[in-house]
Motif scaffolding. Structure first.
Motif, PDB file in Angstrom:
ATOM      1  N   ASN A 293       0.860  -1.179   0.000  1.00  0.00           N
ATOM      2  CA  ASN A 293       0.000   0.000   0.000  1.00  0.00           C
ATOM      3  C   ASN A 293       0.899   1.232   0.000  1.00  0.00           C
TER       4      ASN A 293
ATOM      5  N   ASN B  53       3.969  -0.876   8.981  1.00  0.00           N
ATOM      6  CA  ASN B  53       2.856  -1.824   8.873  1.00  0.00           C
ATOM      7  C   ASN B  53       2.666  -2.299   7.437  1.00  0.00           C
ATOM      8  N   ALA B  54       2.845  -1.384   6.470  1.00  0.00           N
ATOM      9  CA  ALA B  54       2.671  -1.746   5.064  1.00  0.00           C
ATOM     10  C   ALA B  54       3.762  -2.736   4.624  1.00  0.00           C
TER      11      ALA B  54
ATOM     12  N   LYS C 257       3.121  -6.165   6.260  1.00  0.00           N
ATOM     13  CA  LYS C 257       2.001  -6.820   5.593  1.00  0.00           C
ATOM     14  C   LYS C 257       2.439  -7.414   4.267  1.00  0.00           C
ATOM     15  N   SER C 258       3.267  -6.637   3.540  1.00  0.00           N
ATOM     16  CA  SER C 258       3.765  -7.116   2.253  1.00  0.00           C
ATOM     17  C   SER C 258       4.633  -8.353   2.416  1.00  0.00           C
TER      18      SER C 258
ATOM     19  N   GLY D 234       4.133 -10.514   4.676  1.00  0.00           N
ATOM     20  CA  GLY D 234       3.303 -11.571   5.243  1.00  0.00           C
ATOM     21  C   GLY D 234       3.501 -11.765   6.724  1.00  0.00           C
ATOM     22  N   LYS D 235       3.898 -10.708   7.423  1.00  0.00           N
ATOM     23  CA  LYS D 235       4.138 -10.795   8.862  1.00  0.00           C
ATOM     24  C   LYS D 235       3.128  -9.962   9.639  1.00  0.00           C
TER      25      LYS D 235
END
Length: 282
Positions: free
Chosen positions: A263, A274-275, A278-279, A281-282
């Protein structure tokens, strides 16, 4: 609606060889309780704009309404406006003049004709709100650090119980620690007292971290007006006028260009972290 600006223009030295249009047909609505950042390069009109909000400057044309009353009406009480719209200038320590911190903060409410007890209560409340304890009350303001002087200047405005707090580059010249302390206190005030805060700043990181809405000024006009995410999506346009997005925005954009599924509309370090997680996968 606390402040409404209709078709406001301001011309310095109108009619002579040094004439300069500083504001050019500005239209803005500033609702109660918003935290607004105003950004723009030097000479963009941002400082001129905020000096109109409490009547220090009067528009060459156009109108300003405070709680539905035009401040340019003959019967409008400008003194009351200045009690409700408090303006803290860049380098506000130059506004300090009393012998002690406590006397300086008492100056405004004392001139409102309040009782000695109420003046004292307001000063103590304001100093607490900016994080200065009693050990500072009887000190000369000129003995304090730069960040502490800024707090005293802000407390002097808060003691007037403003509904709108306008801050012109309140962190100029401070080290990172002093800058964060001032802005954290302002954010806390906004949250606790629900007052409108208008912050003029050169720091994209500061406005991204603290404000709800950003107004971008350029050549006396409003160029962009929206949330930090909306405004910083236009980072290429900002670069054309000598501004930029926060550094983390560029980091995430570069990751996206390298194929990361991420994002990219982030504006703060926390959002970037956070982005990225997330990318991954954590």
């Amino acid at each position: 609606m606390a402040i409404k600006i209709e078709d406001l223009s301001y011309v310095y030295s109108e009619g002579d060889a040094f004439e300069k249009r500083a504001l050019d047909h500005i239209h803005l609505m500033i609702p109660d309780g918003q935290f607004i950042g105003i950004i723009g390069h030097t000479g963009s009109g941002k400082s001129t704009l905020i000096q109109h909000l409490n009547g220090l400057l009067k528009g060459t044309s156009g109108k300003i309404f405070y709680n539905d009353q035009c401040i340019y009406d003959e019967k409008f009480e400008m003194r009351k406006l200045r009690e409700k719209v408090g303006l803290v200038f860049q380098y506000p320590e130059y506004q300090l003049f009393e012998a002690t911190v406590f006397d300086d903060v008492c100056f405004g409410p004392k001139n409102e004709g309040l009782s000695e007890e109420e003046v004292k209560q307001r000063a103590e409340e304001a100093l607490r709100q900016v994080g200065l304890s009693e050990e500072y009350y009887q000190k000369s303001p000129f003995e304090l650090s730069g960040g502490q002087k800024r707090r005293v200047a802000i407390a002097g405005i808060l003691a007037m119980h403003p509904e709108v707090l306008v801050l012109d580059e309140p962190t100029a010249g401070l080290d990172p620690k002093g800058r964060d302390e001032i802005l954290d206190q302002v954010a806390k005030l906004h949250e606790e007292r629900k007052i409108t805060v208008i912050l003029v700043s050169h720091s994209m990181e500061d406005v991204a971290n603290y404000v709800d809405r950003i107004i971008v000024m350029n050549k006396g006009k409003v160029m962009l007006d929206g949330t930090p995410k909306e405004v910083f999506l236009h980072y290429k346009e900002l670069e054309q006028i000598g501004l930029a997005a926060p550094k983390v925005t560029y980091v995430v954009k570069e990751l996206e260009e390298k194929g990361w599924k991420i994002n990219a509309d982030v504006t703060t370090v926390e959002e970037a972290k956070n982005a990225i997680l997330k990318s991954l996968g954590k």
